[in-house]
Structure formats: C-alpha cells, structure tokens
Scaffold this motif. Structure first.
Motif, PDB file in Angstrom:
ATOM      1  N   ALA A 114      -7.085   3.547  -2.431  1.00  0.00           N
ATOM      2  CA  ALA A 114      -6.020   4.431  -1.929  1.00  0.00           C
ATOM      3  C   ALA A 114      -4.724   3.664  -1.730  1.00  0.00           C
ATOM      4  CB  ALA A 114      -6.451   5.067  -0.603  1.00  0.00           C
ATOM      5  N   HIS A 115      -3.621   4.310  -2.119  1.00  0.00           N
ATOM      6  CA  HIS A 115      -2.310   3.690  -1.890  1.00  0.00           C
ATOM      7  C   HIS A 115      -1.900   3.886  -0.426  1.00  0.00           C
ATOM      8  CE1 HIS A 115       2.111   3.233  -1.931  1.00  0.00           C
ATOM      9  NE2 HIS A 115       1.792   2.217  -2.729  1.00  0.00           N
ATOM     10  N   ASN A 116      -1.061   2.951   0.040  1.00  0.00           N
ATOM     11  CA  ASN A 116      -0.579   2.951   1.427  1.00  0.00           C
ATOM     12  C   ASN A 116       0.150   4.230   1.852  1.00  0.00           C
ATOM     13  OD1 ASN A 116      -1.431   0.317   2.070  1.00  0.00           O
ATOM     14  ND2 ASN A 116       0.346  -0.595   1.086  1.00  0.00           N
TER      15      ASN A 116
ATOM     16  N   ASP B  96      -0.960  -1.861  -1.780  1.00  0.00           N
ATOM     17  CA  ASP B  96       0.227  -1.569  -2.583  1.00  0.00           C
ATOM     18  C   ASP B  96      -0.150  -1.631  -4.064  1.00  0.00           C
ATOM     19  OD1 ASP B  96      -0.017  -4.294  -3.084  1.00  0.00           O
ATOM     20  OD2 ASP B  96       1.977  -4.841  -2.367  1.00  0.00           O
ATOM     21  N   SER B  97       0.809  -1.407  -4.931  1.00  0.00           N
ATOM     22  CA  SER B  97       0.500  -1.333  -6.370  1.00  0.00           C
ATOM     23  C   SER B  97      -0.120  -2.624  -6.891  1.00  0.00           C
ATOM     24  CB  SER B  97       1.767  -1.055  -7.179  1.00  0.00           C
ATOM     25  OG  SER B  97       2.412   0.059  -6.672  1.00  0.00           O
ATOM     26  N   LEU B  98       0.389  -3.763  -6.397  1.00  0.00           N
ATOM     27  CA  LEU B  98      -0.142  -5.037  -6.871  1.00  0.00           C
ATOM     28  C   LEU B  98      -1.590  -5.208  -6.424  1.00  0.00           C
ATOM     29  CD1 LEU B  98       0.410  -7.721  -8.304  1.00  0.00           C
ATOM     30  CD2 LEU B  98       1.180  -8.666  -6.127  1.00  0.00           C
TER      31      LEU B  98
ATOM     32  N   VAL C 238       5.947  -1.382 -12.377  1.00  0.00           N
ATOM     33  CA  VAL C 238       4.622  -0.773 -12.554  1.00  0.00           C
ATOM     34  C   VAL C 238       4.700   0.756 -12.495  1.00  0.00           C
ATOM     35  CG1 VAL C 238       3.987  -0.946 -10.107  1.00  0.00           C
ATOM     36  CG2 VAL C 238       2.190  -1.078 -11.849  1.00  0.00           C
ATOM     37  N   ASN C 239       5.761   1.286 -11.857  1.00  0.00           N
ATOM     38  CA  ASN C 239       5.953   2.748 -11.813  1.00  0.00           C
ATOM     39  C   ASN C 239       6.446   3.241 -13.164  1.00  0.00           C
ATOM     40  OD1 ASN C 239       5.940   1.708  -9.125  1.00  0.00           O
ATOM     41  ND2 ASN C 239       6.798   3.616  -8.364  1.00  0.00           N
ATOM     42  N   THR C 240       5.610   3.130 -14.177  1.00  0.00           N
ATOM     43  CA  THR C 240       5.918   3.565 -15.535  1.00  0.00           C
ATOM     44  C   THR C 240       4.616   4.022 -16.191  1.00  0.00           C
ATOM     45  OG1 THR C 240       5.677   1.222 -16.136  1.00  0.00           O
ATOM     46  CG2 THR C 240       7.913   2.094 -16.147  1.00  0.00           C
TER      47      THR C 240
ATOM     48  N   THR D 247       5.708  -5.556  -9.955  1.00  0.00           N
ATOM     49  CA  THR D 247       5.605  -4.582  -8.865  1.00  0.00           C
ATOM     50  C   THR D 247       6.714  -4.907  -7.872  1.00  0.00           C
ATOM     51  OG1 THR D 247       4.220  -5.827  -7.347  1.00  0.00           O
ATOM     52  CG2 THR D 247       3.076  -4.686  -9.131  1.00  0.00           C
ATOM     53  N   SER D 248       6.796  -4.118  -6.813  1.00  0.00           N
ATOM     54  CA  SER D 248       7.838  -4.404  -5.816  1.00  0.00           C
ATOM     55  C   SER D 248       7.557  -5.733  -5.122  1.00  0.00           C
ATOM     56  CB  SER D 248       7.920  -3.270  -4.788  1.00  0.00           C
ATOM     57  OG  SER D 248       6.679  -3.136  -4.121  1.00  0.00           O
ATOM     58  N   ALA D 249       6.298  -6.185  -5.164  1.00  0.00           N
ATOM     59  CA  ALA D 249       5.928  -7.428  -4.480  1.00  0.00           C
ATOM     60  C   ALA D 249       6.323  -8.666  -5.283  1.00  0.00           C
ATOM     61  CB  ALA D 249       4.422  -7.444  -4.205  1.00  0.00           C
TER      62      ALA D 249
ATOM     63  N   ALA E  18      12.665  -2.636   4.826  1.00  0.00           N
ATOM     64  CA  ALA E  18      13.007  -1.613   3.820  1.00  0.00           C
ATOM     65  C   ALA E  18      12.293  -1.896   2.514  1.00  0.00           C
ATOM     66  CB  ALA E  18      14.513  -1.592   3.590  1.00  0.00           C
ATOM     67  N   HIS E  19      11.942  -0.816   1.817  1.00  0.00           N
ATOM     68  CA  HIS E  19      11.365  -0.976   0.485  1.00  0.00           C
ATOM     69  C   HIS E  19      12.519  -1.200  -0.492  1.00  0.00           C
ATOM     70  CE1 HIS E  19       9.055  -0.235  -3.139  1.00  0.00           C
ATOM     71  NE2 HIS E  19       7.979  -0.402  -2.397  1.00  0.00           N
ATOM     72  N   PRO E  20      12.364  -2.126  -1.455  1.00  0.00           N
ATOM     73  CA  PRO E  20      13.484  -2.380  -2.377  1.00  0.00           C
ATOM     74  C   PRO E  20      13.794  -1.217  -3.332  1.00  0.00           C
ATOM     75  CG  PRO E  20      11.583  -3.763  -2.937  1.00  0.00           C
ATOM     76  CD  PRO E  20      11.250  -3.071  -1.655  1.00  0.00           C
ATOM     77  N   GLU E  21      13.028  -0.122  -3.276  1.00  0.00           N
ATOM     78  CA  GLU E  21      13.417   1.085  -4.029  1.00  0.00           C
ATOM     79  C   GLU E  21      14.538   1.840  -3.317  1.00  0.00           C
ATOM     80  OE1 GLU E  21      10.119   3.710  -4.914  1.00  0.00           O
ATOM     81  OE2 GLU E  21       9.007   2.078  -5.821  1.00  0.00           O
ATOM     82  N   CYS E  22      14.867   1.410  -2.065  1.00  0.00           N
ATOM     83  CA  CYS E  22      15.966   2.061  -1.333  1.00  0.00           C
ATOM     84  C   CYS E  22      17.296   1.659  -1.960  1.00  0.00           C
ATOM     85  CB  CYS E  22      15.964   1.629   0.125  1.00  0.00           C
ATOM     86  SG  CYS E  22      14.581   2.236   1.084  1.00  0.00           S
TER      87      CYS E  22
ATOM     88  N   SER F  71       7.382  -5.008  -0.236  1.00  0.00           N
ATOM     89  CA  SER F  71       6.492  -3.978  -0.778  1.00  0.00           C
ATOM     90  C   SER F  71       5.791  -3.317   0.406  1.00  0.00           C
ATOM     91  CB  SER F  71       5.441  -4.622  -1.694  1.00  0.00           C
ATOM     92  OG  SER F  71       4.423  -5.230  -0.916  1.00  0.00           O
ATOM     93  N   THR F  72       5.070  -2.243   0.160  1.00  0.00           N
ATOM     94  CA  THR F  72       4.416  -1.552   1.287  1.00  0.00           C
ATOM     95  C   THR F  72       3.394  -2.474   1.974  1.00  0.00           C
ATOM     96  OG1 THR F  72       2.822  -0.542  -0.229  1.00  0.00           O
ATOM     97  CG2 THR F  72       4.780   0.748   0.327  1.00  0.00           C
ATOM     98  N   ALA F  73       2.628  -3.237   1.189  1.00  0.00           N
ATOM     99  CA  ALA F  73       1.651  -4.147   1.805  1.00  0.00           C
ATOM    100  C   ALA F  73       2.371  -5.272   2.542  1.00  0.00           C
ATOM    101  CB  ALA F  73       0.711  -4.716   0.752  1.00  0.00           C
TER     102      ALA F  73
HETATM  103  P1  13P Z   1       4.371  -0.522  -3.495  1.00  0.00           P
HETATM  104  O1  13P Z   1       3.837  -1.217  -4.693  1.00  0.00           O
HETATM  105  O2  13P Z   1       5.307  -1.363  -2.676  1.00  0.00           O
HETATM  106  O3  13P Z   1       3.265   0.027  -2.654  1.00  0.00           O
HETATM  107  O4  13P Z   1       5.291   0.697  -3.961  1.00  0.00           O
HETATM  108  C1  13P Z   1       4.834   1.722  -4.766  1.00  0.00           C
HETATM  109  C2  13P Z   1       5.719   2.908  -4.728  1.00  0.00           C
HETATM  110  O5  13P Z   1       5.544   3.844  -5.455  1.00  0.00           O
HETATM  111  C3  13P Z   1       6.819   2.893  -3.792  1.00  0.00           C
HETATM  112  O6  13P Z   1       7.489   4.111  -3.833  1.00  0.00           O
END
Ligand code: 13P
Ligand code: SF4
Length: 344
Positions: free
Chosen positions: A47-49, A64-66, A142-144, A157-159, A226-230, A243-245
């Motif tokens: 499960a994702h965070n 997180d994704s990683l 990875v969001n692709t 990934t964001s990490a 903050a998440h770097p997607e901001c 990253s979320t983790a």
């Molecule tokens: P994380 O890999 O940091 O969990 O991010 C995934 C994501 O979709 C953030 O919006």
C-alpha cells in the motif's frame, strides 16, 4: 481477528469525525474477511502512504514509490501482489516482478501526473531535442506509464531524482513529466542542463504558499515538510523537501514536536497513526485517485484475482531496463536480486 474498539482508537487519530465505533465494527469485519482471503490466495498487500487509513491495517508493507518497487521485486513465495496505490505503481510492480500476478483493486485509480506524458509525444520530443543536443539523456519520474519508462534511459522517484540526474553521464537531460520535481532537482545541479516537460500533479499544484505561511506563523518551532511535487514557491518555505517515506522518517527522528506535511492528505493520516506522540497540522489536498481503493475493492479483487495488470513483454523489458538503471546509478547494493541477473 480485528477489534473494533482498538481500530477506533487508532483510526480516529487519523481523521477525527470520519471514523465512529459503528463504522469500525463494519471495517473490522471486512478486514477479517481480507485476512482470510489473503491467506487462501497466498497474496501480499502493498500500500502507498496516501491510501485510506483502513487499508494500512491489512497492508504487509506501506511505503513510497521507491520502497514499494523494492518490495514488489522481492516478493518470492506469494503468488499474487495486491497493489493498493495508483495504476503506474501497480504497473511498476509487474515490471519488476513479472512472475507474480499483480492485482490492482480499482482500475479507475490512475494518476493525473502520469497522464501528462504519453510515449507518442515523448518520441517526437526526443527526436526534436536530439537535433539540438547530441548527448541528450532521458530521465522519467516513476509517475509514468511503462511505455514512457521504456523510452527513457533511467527512471527516478521523488526520493532519488537528484541522485539519478547527477549520476547520468549526459549534461543535457530531458526530465518528465513533473516540472516541479524537475525544477527542484535542476536548482541543485547547476552543472546539468535539465529540460523540463510541461507536466504537474494537479493535487500538489493546488497547494498555496499562503496556507503554509499561516500555519507556520501560528506555531513557532513547527517543521514544514514538503513534497517536491509542490510548486517552487511552496517548496521554498519548507525545512525539508522529501518523498512521502522521507517525511515519515523525518517526523519520527526529529526532536521537533510539531510538523506540517505539505502534500496529499493521506500522509497526514499516516503520520497521526504512526507517530502518535507528536502533533501534525494540515496544508494538504486529497488525491481522489489514491482514495478510490476501498476495502470492498480489495475483497472483490482477492475473490476474483482481478483486475490483473498485464503488460506487453517488449514494453515491460524496456521499462525494467530504465528502473534497473535507476538502481545502478544510485544504490547498487540495493538492486533487487530479481533484477540483478540482467545487469552484467
Ligand atoms: P512518493 O514516491 O514520494 O510516495 O510520491 C508518489 C506520489 O505520487 C506523490 O504524489
Ligand atoms: Fe498522481 Fe498527484 Fe495523485 Fe500522486 S498525488 S498519485 S502524483 S495525482
């Protein structure tokens, strides 16, 4: 057996008001059913965070994704992986572990960011940019989709986005699809020319600096994560971009007592559950895709072993190569054994 009272004590920390003792009785019965089906099907649940708090209760791993891609690659004895997250995450699990059945409990759970880049547009852009930059390297978040990963030289990934771009031999890098994460990495790597794709996460893009500033001003000593997607003007206000983790680890290990997690709201729920001795404030938005998966979906997916992720083998292999490259460029010792045999 799940106990409704214990569940209530835990889940009501996440979202006071949403969970009642009554709803926790229903949730406990569904969780019991999932535990039984999981055993019968020899399945693991990842499960994702950002998932709903009740989903965390039946997950074998939350991350997180990683972390999730590493875990998925390491599933050896279970026959099925039930992936509670958005579609590209379940697809990544199939890419790294093709021998397992990967089940994604709700087909509608996509990702607005992953939808911003497709392989046809990417192929055109690469052709165009190669005329200007003969050393062009392609790094995809990875969001692709797997098809986009298959056209890329490396995934990240964001990490580890900064680490991956820094380790690429190319000076000119096309980064896609998230312009916010790409800009964040580029600002820290002046030696690279990072060409940004015009994509963003609709959820993170909506978070305004004013909401962060107001909470920070009211609570001195508060740490902003903050998440770097901001957006850039939001990330600049943060004590750390993670990253979320990374945010969970930071909150657990920091001596600070108050935090503001600037990202999707599920992370604030997770922090309230996993770090009960600290205080968390919210400047978050909800990702409707992440919340689509319900306990009923998980029950039905375990009963039917559907919907299953199925990938064209050529695309899967291409995507696997870009994910393997991510591990080669960053933490070679962490390469999942299932990906190892193809490295040399
Ligand atoms: P994380 O890999 O940091 O969990 O991010 C995934 C994501 O979709 C953030 O919006
Ligand atoms: Fe995609 Fe944004 Fe949802 Fe993350 S929060 S899954 S990037 S839409």
């Amino acid at each position: 057996m799940f106990d409704a009272k214990e569940l209530y004590a835990k889940l009501s920390r996440a979202d006071a008001g949403f969970y009642t003792l009554d709803t926790c009785h229903t949730i406990a019965a569904k969780l019991d059913r999932i535990a039984e089906l999981k055993q019968r099907r020899n399945a693991v649940i990842l499960a994702h965070n950002y998932q709903r708090p009740e989903i965390f209760e039946i997950a074998d791993y939350i991350g997180d994704s990683l972390g999730l891609s590493l875990q998925a690659a390491e599933v050896k004895t279970a026959e099925a992986i039930v992936f509670c997250g958005v579609h590209f995450m379940a697809e990544t699990a199939k890419v790294v572990n093709p021998g397992r059945k990967v089940i994604h409990p709700n087909r509608q759970a996509g990702c607005s960011l992953a939808d911003m880049a497709d392989e046809v547009d990417l192929a055109v852009r690469i052709k165009d940019l190669r005329r200007q930059f003969d050393d062009l390297g392609i790094v995809c978040y990875v969001n692709t989709t797997a098809a986009v990963k298959a056209l890329s030289d490396a995934c990240c990934t964001s990490a580890n986005a900064i680490e991956v771009i820094a380790a690429m031999p190319n000076r000119n890098i096309l980064f896609l699809p998230d312009c916010n994460l790409g800009r964040y990495a580029a600002q820290r790597l002046p030696e690279k020319n990072v060409i940004l794709w015009d994509g963003f996460c609709a959820v993170h893009q909506e978070i305004e600096p004013a909401s962060v500033e107001a909470i920070r001003a009211a609570y001195p000593g508060l740490k902003v994560l903050a998440h770097p997607e901001c957006r850039d003007d939001v990330v600049r206000l943060a004590d750390a971009a993670l990253s979320t983790a990374g945010m969970v680890k930071y909150a657990q290990n920091s001596p600070a007592q108050m935090f503001l997690a600037v990202t999707e709201c599920g992370l604030s729920d997770l922090l309230a559950i996993q770090v009960p001795n600290k205080q968390f404030f919210r400047a978050c938005k909800i990702c409707r895709f992440m919340k689509m998966i319900t306990l009923d979906d998980v029950i039905s997916s375990l009963e039917n072993l559907q919907p299953e992720i199925v990938l064209d083998e050529g695309v899967r292999k291409g995507a696997e190569r870009s994910i393997r490259r991510m591990f080669e460029l960053t933490v070679k010792e962490k390469i999942p054994p299932t990906l190892l045999n193809e490295i040399d």
